[in-house]
Write a protein that holds these residues in place. Structure first.
Motif: not given
Length: 524
Positions: A38, A42, A44-46, A198-204
């Motif tokens: 997961q 996340n 890669k999507r970010a 973008n990482l924070k938007n994906e919860g990372v």
């Protein structure tokens, strides 16, 4: 419980516990692997969003600089027209509809200052669109002509989406044709902002290091501590019109494993707690089972020993009584008195054993009333020695006193503490195969007085020393006790000394004798 059944139960319980631990470990590893997958998804999507944002940002800058030239009404340097005709018949209404789409491309040459390239100028194109729809009435096939009944003409600029697509393609062609440095196209601060958002938007929410590589060669767009590893994540950036690029944005997470573990930390903690509880409970249960088996065996030995101890005095008493009833002896006063003395001695022997059992039982229930008074330890030692002196002399042994303590006043119960010393001396006598040789020492250490009773008897192994003060415990030689007794003497000794706020220990070596050391607090 049968020994084989007990062993089988222990083995099955142990295997079950190992199985539980294995299953929990499996699920924790599985959860960690899912979190890892997961996390990768996340990230890669970010990064894909980051790549698109970089392209959009660079293109917006291009449009902002190009806009003044787009709004200028100067004449184009060249033009090109593309026409597209589409016609179809409407049989129901007896009509023919013709769609005409005209794209006008006007090319301009502008200075290249905003791109900082070597060329003096560069080309850009402005596009407009003209759409015409014409409807004709069908008369007949014979006339061979069409009557124009209506005409709808629409001329406008191309919509923003179409223009953006055409301008973007032109920009990508332009930027790929020049050697424009990467650090002038985008700043490290902007890259870091895009990645972080973008990482924070994906919860990372985790620290990261990044770098942009050009065909596996590092560029100036990077952080100082970035190191490309097998756990780094990459995405192509600055894509051309064929969705190809020589530039890759790589991101690495130094604390990735710690972050992944933190996501399932609660599961790990709970698993450890519950597993620990199960292990402790299991260990305690096994320990209690083994302890109960040992106690059961010790009690069986105790009963056998007590039976043997009582059997001899009872047989002696019966023989003495039978002898007294004999007519030849009953008139012999001397023999009658001797037999009566034997009966009395054996009776006292049984009474002493019963009293010892009752005494230890009362101690465990805290029902034994032990009153204490100021006494001289040396006096208690000398009194105890008189109880066993005759036995020692009868066996050609000796008891030597080395009472070197300058102070020996203690708070003690005379009867019970005398019994303590007697029991230790009695053990020294019983466990000496040869003539008992016993030395008794006293000395002062700080605010305590030490009493040491040493013998040169059989001694004890390390294993026996650990259990010698346990109730009912007696050292075995095979299945036979070398010395008869009930295994309560030293247990009673320890309980009495503990009640006197003292401490007892033993030092021994097999075949070389034993030394019992008693420490008691002095009183002023």
């Amino acid at each position: 419980m049968n020994k084989k059944l007990f062993v089988l139960l222990v083995v099955l319980m142990s295997l079950s516990l190992i199985g539980i631990i294995f299953v929990q470990s499996f699920f924790i590893n599985k959860s960690l692997e899912n979190e890892r997958q997961q996390f990768s998804l996340n990230v890669k999507r970010a990064l894909s969003f980051v790549s698109k944002q970089i392209d959009d940002y660079e293109y917006r800058n291009y449009l902002d600089k190009l806009q003044p030239y787009l709004n200028n009404n100067r004449l184009p340097d060249s033009t090109a027209v593309q026409r597209l005709f589409v016609a179809f018949d409407d049989e129901q209404n007896d009509q023919t509809i013709v769609h005409q789409n005209i794209v006008l491309e006007e090319r301009y040459r502008i200075p290249s200052l905003f791109f900082e390239i070597d060329a003096d100028s560069t080309d850009f194109s402005k596009y407009t669109n003209e759409r015409i729809t014409e409807v004709y009435k069908k008369s007949s096939l014979d006339k061979g002509s069409l009557e124009r009944v209506s005409q709808i003409k629409e001329i406008d600029d191309m919509n923003d989406e179409a223009k953006s697509f055409l301008y973007r393609d032109s920009f990508k062609d332009l930027i790929s044709s020049i050697d424009y440095p990467i650090y002038k196209r985008v700043s490290p601060e902007l890259i870091e902002t895009f990645i972080d958002k973008n990482l924070k938007n994906e919860g990372v929410e985790i620290d990261f290091e990044y770098a942009i590589y050009d065909d596996d060669l590092s560029t100036k767009i990077r952080t100082e501590n970035f190191e490309k590893t097998t756990n780094s994540y990459g995405v192509p950036v600055f894509l051309d019109n064929n969705d190809e690029s020589s530039f890759d944005l790589w991101v690495d997470f130094p604390e990735r494993n710690k972050f992944l573990l933190s996501t399932i930390l609660w599961m790990i903690v709970l698993s450890i707690i519950f597993t620990s509880v199960i292990i402790i409970a299991y260990t305690s249960a096994i320990y209690q089972l083994i302890k109960q088996r040992q106690i059961s065996q010790i009690k069986t030995d105790f009963i056998n020993n007590m039976t043997h101890e009582f059997k001899t005095p009872i047989a002696t008493i019966n023989l003495a009584l039978d002898s007294i009833r004999n007519p030849k002896i009953i008139d012999d006063k001397e023999k009658v008195l001797r037999y009566l003395g034997m009966i009395k001695d054996e009776n006292k022997r049984m009474h002493a054993q019963v009293e010892n059992v009752l005494r230890i039982s009362k101690l465990e229930k805290n029902e034994l009333n032990i009153s204490k008074e100021r006494l001289k330890l040396h006096d208690l030692v000398e009194d105890a020695v008189t109880h066993v002196q005759l036995i020692v002399e009868d066996r050609k042994g000796y008891i030597k006193l080395h009472l070197g303590a300058a102070k020996s006043s203690v708070l003690a119960n005379e009867t019970h503490f005398t019994n303590v010393i007697v029991n230790i001396l009695d053990n020294a006598i019983k466990y000496s195969d040869k003539a008992p040789k016993i030395d008794v020492y006293t000395e002062n250490i700080a605010n305590n007085v030490l009493l040491k009773i040493s013998d040169q008897g059989n001694g004890m192994s390390k294993q026996v020393q650990k259990r010698v003060f346990e109730k009912f415990y007696r050292e075995h030689t095979g299945n036979v006790h070398n010395v008869k007794g009930h295994g309560l003497g030293l247990a009673y000794v320890k309980r009495i000394i503990d009640d006197h706020q003292g401490h007892i220990s033993v030092e021994s070596e097999k075949g070389k004798g034993s030394t019992f050391i008693i420490r008691l607090p002095l009183i002023s």
